[in-house]
Design a protein around this motif. Structure first.
Motif, PDB file in Angstrom:
ATOM      1  N   ARG A  52      -4.970   5.984 -18.707  1.00 51.54           N
ATOM      2  CA  ARG A  52      -5.971   7.155 -19.285  1.00 51.54           C
ATOM      3  C   ARG A  52      -5.421   8.474 -18.809  1.00 51.54           C
ATOM      4  NH1 ARG A  52     -11.107   7.904 -21.795  1.00 51.54           N
ATOM      5  NH2 ARG A  52     -11.640  10.015 -21.436  1.00 51.54           N
ATOM      6  N   TYR A  53      -4.810   8.525 -17.358  1.00 54.76           N
ATOM      7  CA  TYR A  53      -4.126   9.699 -16.930  1.00 54.76           C
ATOM      8  C   TYR A  53      -2.900   9.935 -17.755  1.00 54.76           C
ATOM      9  CZ  TYR A  53      -2.469  13.042 -13.492  1.00 54.76           C
ATOM     10  OH  TYR A  53      -1.949  14.051 -13.045  1.00 54.76           O
ATOM     11  N   ALA A  54      -2.311   9.008 -18.286  1.00 52.55           N
ATOM     12  CA  ALA A  54      -1.067   9.070 -18.965  1.00 52.55           C
ATOM     13  C   ALA A  54      -1.039   9.846 -20.174  1.00 52.55           C
ATOM     14  CB  ALA A  54      -0.347   7.584 -19.091  1.00 52.55           C
ATOM     15  N   VAL A  55      -2.523   9.572 -20.755  1.00 54.00           N
ATOM     16  CA  VAL A  55      -2.774  10.223 -21.944  1.00 54.00           C
ATOM     17  C   VAL A  55      -2.412  11.915 -21.743  1.00 54.00           C
ATOM     18  CG1 VAL A  55      -4.502  10.907 -23.688  1.00 54.00           C
ATOM     19  CG2 VAL A  55      -4.093   8.435 -22.883  1.00 54.00           C
ATOM     20  N   ASP A  56      -3.026  12.513 -20.474  1.00 47.41           N
ATOM     21  CA  ASP A  56      -3.126  13.788 -20.332  1.00 47.41           C
ATOM     22  C   ASP A  56      -1.551  14.181 -19.924  1.00 47.41           C
ATOM     23  OD1 ASP A  56      -6.012  14.649 -20.497  1.00 47.41           O
ATOM     24  OD2 ASP A  56      -6.262  13.262 -18.558  1.00 47.41           O
ATOM     25  N   VAL A  57      -0.976  13.284 -19.310  1.00 47.44           N
ATOM     26  CA  VAL A  57       0.292  13.525 -19.055  1.00 47.44           C
ATOM     27  C   VAL A  57       1.255  13.899 -20.087  1.00 47.44           C
ATOM     28  CG1 VAL A  57       2.745  12.679 -18.017  1.00 47.44           C
ATOM     29  CG2 VAL A  57       0.191  12.466 -16.714  1.00 47.44           C
ATOM     30  N   ASP A  58       1.145  12.796 -21.366  1.00 53.72           N
ATOM     31  CA  ASP A  58       1.746  12.943 -22.308  1.00 53.72           C
ATOM     32  C   ASP A  58       1.466  14.416 -23.218  1.00 53.72           C
ATOM     33  OD1 ASP A  58       3.730  11.687 -24.095  1.00 53.72           O
ATOM     34  OD2 ASP A  58       2.087  11.796 -25.735  1.00 53.72           O
ATOM     35  N   ARG A  59       0.431  14.755 -23.160  1.00 55.60           N
ATOM     36  CA  ARG A  59      -0.227  16.335 -23.585  1.00 55.60           C
ATOM     37  C   ARG A  59       0.368  17.275 -23.082  1.00 55.60           C
ATOM     38  NH1 ARG A  59      -6.574  14.652 -23.940  1.00 55.60           N
ATOM     39  NH2 ARG A  59      -6.619  13.314 -25.650  1.00 55.60           N
ATOM     40  N   GLY A  60       0.774  17.258 -21.768  1.00 53.04           N
ATOM     41  CA  GLY A  60       1.409  18.237 -20.964  1.00 53.04           C
ATOM     42  C   GLY A  60       0.112  19.001 -20.298  1.00 53.04           C
ATOM     43  N   PHE A  72       0.855  -1.056  -0.156  1.00 52.19           N
ATOM     44  CA  PHE A  72      -0.112  -0.101   0.014  1.00 52.19           C
ATOM     45  C   PHE A  72       0.969   1.415  -0.028  1.00 52.19           C
ATOM     46  CE2 PHE A  72      -1.929   3.429   2.608  1.00 52.19           C
ATOM     47  CZ  PHE A  72      -3.166   3.620   1.804  1.00 52.19           C
ATOM     48  N   ILE A  73       1.746   1.204   0.977  1.00 56.38           N
ATOM     49  CA  ILE A  73       2.734   2.578   0.723  1.00 56.38           C
ATOM     50  C   ILE A  73       3.514   2.478  -0.315  1.00 56.38           C
ATOM     51  CG2 ILE A  73       4.639   3.351   2.100  1.00 56.38           C
ATOM     52  CD1 ILE A  73       3.814   1.879   4.600  1.00 56.38           C
ATOM     53  N   LEU A  74       4.024   1.430  -1.065  1.00 55.74           N
ATOM     54  CA  LEU A  74       4.857   1.863  -2.244  1.00 55.74           C
ATOM     55  C   LEU A  74       3.770   2.060  -3.574  1.00 55.74           C
ATOM     56  CD1 LEU A  74       7.011  -1.689  -1.883  1.00 55.74           C
ATOM     57  CD2 LEU A  74       7.560   0.869  -1.961  1.00 55.74           C
ATOM     58  N   VAL A  75       2.714   1.746  -3.494  1.00 57.94           N
ATOM     59  CA  VAL A  75       1.744   2.223  -4.376  1.00 57.94           C
ATOM     60  C   VAL A  75       1.463   3.657  -4.134  1.00 57.94           C
ATOM     61  CG1 VAL A  75      -0.868   2.220  -5.293  1.00 57.94           C
ATOM     62  CG2 VAL A  75       0.418  -0.136  -4.891  1.00 57.94           C
ATOM     63  N   ALA A  76       1.263   3.779  -3.196  1.00 57.32           N
ATOM     64  CA  ALA A  76       0.951   5.551  -2.741  1.00 57.32           C
ATOM     65  C   ALA A  76       2.155   6.271  -3.099  1.00 57.32           C
ATOM     66  CB  ALA A  76       0.774   5.669  -1.296  1.00 57.32           C
ATOM     67  N   ALA A  77       3.425   5.695  -2.784  1.00 56.73           N
ATOM     68  CA  ALA A  77       4.827   6.329  -3.007  1.00 56.73           C
ATOM     69  C   ALA A  77       4.781   6.650  -4.530  1.00 56.73           C
ATOM     70  CB  ALA A  77       6.074   6.070  -2.458  1.00 56.73           C
ATOM     71  N   PHE A  78       5.028   5.464  -5.428  1.00 54.66           N
ATOM     72  CA  PHE A  78       5.405   5.782  -6.765  1.00 54.66           C
ATOM     73  C   PHE A  78       4.098   6.431  -7.701  1.00 54.66           C
ATOM     74  CE2 PHE A  78       8.485   3.049  -5.241  1.00 54.66           C
ATOM     75  CZ  PHE A  78       9.764   3.440  -6.022  1.00 54.66           C
ATOM     76  N   GLY A  79       2.946   5.998  -7.081  1.00 46.82           N
ATOM     77  CA  GLY A  79       1.635   6.844  -7.821  1.00 46.82           C
ATOM     78  C   GLY A  79       1.775   8.173  -7.733  1.00 46.82           C
ATOM     79  N   ALA A  80       2.341   8.735  -6.524  1.00 46.22           N
ATOM     80  CA  ALA A  80       2.365  10.100  -6.203  1.00 46.22           C
ATOM     81  C   ALA A  80       3.497  10.796  -7.139  1.00 46.22           C
ATOM     82  CB  ALA A  80       2.851  10.352  -4.874  1.00 46.22           C
ATOM     83  N   LEU A  81       4.762   9.884  -7.159  1.00 47.50           N
ATOM     84  CA  LEU A  81       5.783  10.051  -7.998  1.00 47.50           C
ATOM     85  C   LEU A  81       5.497  10.390  -9.486  1.00 47.50           C
ATOM     86  CD1 LEU A  81       8.866  11.096  -8.062  1.00 47.50           C
ATOM     87  CD2 LEU A  81       9.417   8.703  -8.281  1.00 47.50           C
ATOM     88  N   PHE A  82       4.658   9.455  -9.913  1.00 48.22           N
ATOM     89  CA  PHE A  82       4.232   9.503 -11.379  1.00 48.22           C
ATOM     90  C   PHE A  82       3.209  10.994 -11.413  1.00 48.22           C
ATOM     91  CE2 PHE A  82       0.110   8.378 -14.028  1.00 48.22           C
ATOM     92  CZ  PHE A  82       0.846   8.535 -15.236  1.00 48.22           C
ATOM     93  N   MET A  83       2.344  11.224 -10.809  1.00 42.86           N
ATOM     94  CA  MET A  83       1.680  12.390 -10.903  1.00 42.86           C
ATOM     95  C   MET A  83       2.631  13.697 -10.783  1.00 42.86           C
ATOM     96  SD  MET A  83      -1.958  11.419  -8.829  1.00 42.86           S
ATOM     97  CE  MET A  83      -2.841  12.857  -9.455  1.00 42.86           C
ATOM     98  N   VAL A  84       3.417  13.822  -9.892  1.00 45.63           N
ATOM     99  CA  VAL A  84       4.303  14.943  -9.579  1.00 45.63           C
ATOM    100  C   VAL A  84       5.441  14.918 -11.037  1.00 45.63           C
ATOM    101  CG1 VAL A  84       6.148  15.725  -8.410  1.00 45.63           C
ATOM    102  CG2 VAL A  84       4.383  14.829  -7.227  1.00 45.63           C
ATOM    103  N   ALA A  85       5.699  14.049 -11.398  1.00 42.84           N
ATOM    104  CA  ALA A  85       6.681  14.201 -12.670  1.00 42.84           C
ATOM    105  C   ALA A  85       5.745  14.456 -13.838  1.00 42.84           C
ATOM    106  CB  ALA A  85       7.181  12.725 -12.953  1.00 42.84           C
ATOM    107  N   GLY A  86       4.605  14.283 -13.700  1.00 36.87           N
ATOM    108  CA  GLY A  86       3.587  14.629 -14.890  1.00 36.87           C
ATOM    109  C   GLY A  86       3.179  16.104 -14.793  1.00 36.87           C
ATOM    110  N   LYS A  87       3.176  16.629 -13.493  1.00 37.90           N
ATOM    111  CA  LYS A  87       3.041  18.093 -13.130  1.00 37.90           C
ATOM    112  C   LYS A  87       4.217  18.981 -13.631  1.00 37.90           C
ATOM    113  CE  LYS A  87       1.902  21.095  -9.154  1.00 37.90           C
ATOM    114  NZ  LYS A  87       0.897  21.833  -9.886  1.00 37.90           N
ATOM    115  N   ARG A  88       5.189  18.455 -13.497  1.00 39.80           N
ATOM    116  CA  ARG A  88       6.493  19.318 -13.781  1.00 39.80           C
ATOM    117  C   ARG A  88       6.844  19.196 -15.053  1.00 39.80           C
ATOM    118  NH1 ARG A  88       6.187  20.822  -9.525  1.00 39.80           N
ATOM    119  NH2 ARG A  88       7.488  20.790  -7.795  1.00 39.80           N
ATOM    120  N   TYR A  89       6.308  18.043 -15.914  1.00 38.51           N
ATOM    121  CA  TYR A  89       6.399  18.031 -17.424  1.00 38.51           C
ATOM    122  C   TYR A  89       5.566  19.121 -18.078  1.00 38.51           C
ATOM    123  CZ  TYR A  89       6.160  15.923 -22.236  1.00 38.51           C
ATOM    124  OH  TYR A  89       6.076  15.763 -23.560  1.00 38.51           O
ATOM    125  N   ALA A  90       4.223  19.213 -17.414  1.00 40.19           N
ATOM    126  CA  ALA A  90       3.437  20.083 -17.814  1.00 40.19           C
ATOM    127  C   ALA A  90       3.957  21.568 -17.634  1.00 40.19           C
ATOM    128  CB  ALA A  90       1.878  20.045 -17.189  1.00 40.19           C
TER     129      ALA A  90
END
Length: 330
Positions: free
Chosen positions: A289-297, A204-222
């Motif tokens: 699906r969320y990665a589609v939006d990440v890729d668009r920035g 559970f903790i690892l899912v939360a940690a790396f899921g959050a990192l995924f979202m943060v990296a997408g935010k920085r990319y945008a």
């Protein structure tokens, strides 16, 4: 003509008639923004409300994750403790947003979008924002010390300390800034377990940690795509390239899917339909699906992406139902 030009030109005309160039020159040539035409108690309170970012409170729903996954959230004592954790994180986060906007006021005034924030635009005085932020932080920590479990108080205090360190210095450190922002999501998940007295799975903790990192990296990319050559408004962005941030979100997405699968198999019941295992499918599809939006920035504001994407909301609902069925029938 942009918003700042519209604010500055009337004062420039005014100096032509009064001759008080020395007094008005700093406002014409840059630096602090022009004072709003009217600053009343109502407008300041409205500005404080905006700066507290109530739309961001949706992130604090993560405190319900552990009690929901354990099936204990229906117990009145657990529900009350989790609601208290949610409220405390909302108050603390709002205080941190106020202090962060005071810290970043000069950089925000150079940012094409953030310059309209109440503190940066001058709608809320810096001193008022500073006092309000301090009061909210003190209120959240004081209430936690009196009403919450010691474990929850410790998690909340850790969240506040990391957030303050991030705002004051660590946000300018590449990679460390990603870890700090991601830790906020992890600590929210941990807080739910601490509030309810629920033991957390390592997966559970690892899912939360790396899921959050995924979202943060997408935010920085945008942010990197949106700012382009103006990326110097955030120092850490100077150290990132689009390809590096793609690598970070690809790696974190892979680890998130792997650790979620391990959690789902760990929670699987030996009898009946393996709902938690089935939940892997909508979980991975929602991530893609969320990665589609990440890729668009277009993930500069993740909470807005989640709320406006109906396909993502549908996948999230299917995932939630399958997890709930796995918890309640397991």
């Amino acid at each position: 003509m942009d918003v700042e030009d519209q604010q500055l030109r009337p004062r420039a005309v005014h100096t032509a008639f009064t001759g008080n160039v020395a007094a008005d020159l700093p406002r014409v040539t840059g630096g602090a923004p022009a004072r709003p035409a009217r600053r009343t108690a109502g407008t300041v309170l409205a500005g404080l409300g905006r700066t507290m970012r109530p739309r961001q409170w949706v992130k604090n729903l993560l405190v319900f994750a552990a009690p929901l996954a354990s099936g204990t959230v229906v117990r009145p004592d657990v529900l009350a403790a989790t609601l208290l954790a949610f409220a405390l994180f909302c108050v603390a986060a709002s205080g941190l947003y106020l202090l962060n906007d005071v810290r970043d006021v000069d950089a925000d005034r150079r940012h094409p979008r953030k310059r309209t924030r109440p503190v940066a635009s001058g709608a809320v005085p810096v001193r008022v924002a500073l006092v309000a932020g301090g009061v909210l932080l003190a209120a959240s920590l004081g209430t936690a010390a009196v009403l919450a479990r010691p474990a929850l108080t410790a998690v909340l205090a850790t969240y506040v300390c990391i957030s303050l360190a991030y705002s004051l210095a660590l946000k300018d450190q590449p990679v460390i800034d990603l870890a700090c922002v991601a830790s906020g999501f992890v600590l929210r998940g941990v807080a739910g377990g601490a509030a309810a007295g629920v033991a957390l799975s390592q997966w559970f903790i690892l899912v939360a940690a790396f899921g959050a990192l995924f979202m943060v990296a997408g935010k920085r990319y945008a942010e990197l795509l949106a700012l382009g050559e103006q990326a110097e408004t955030r120092r850490s962005l100077r150290e990132y390239s689009a390809s590096y941030l793609r690598f970070v979100w690809s790696l974190s997405a892979a680890v998130t899917c792997t650790t979620y699968g391990l959690w789902a198999f760990e929670m699987r019941s030996d009898s009946g339909i393996p709902w938690t295992t089935i939940s892997v499918a909508p979980f991975v599809l929602a991530l893609l699906r969320y990665a589609v939006d990440v890729d668009r920035g277009s993930t500069g504001a993740p909470e807005e992406v989640v709320l406006r994407d109906r396909g993502l909301l549908l996948l999230g609902a299917v995932w939630a139902v399958t997890v709930a069925l796995g918890v309640w029938t397991g």
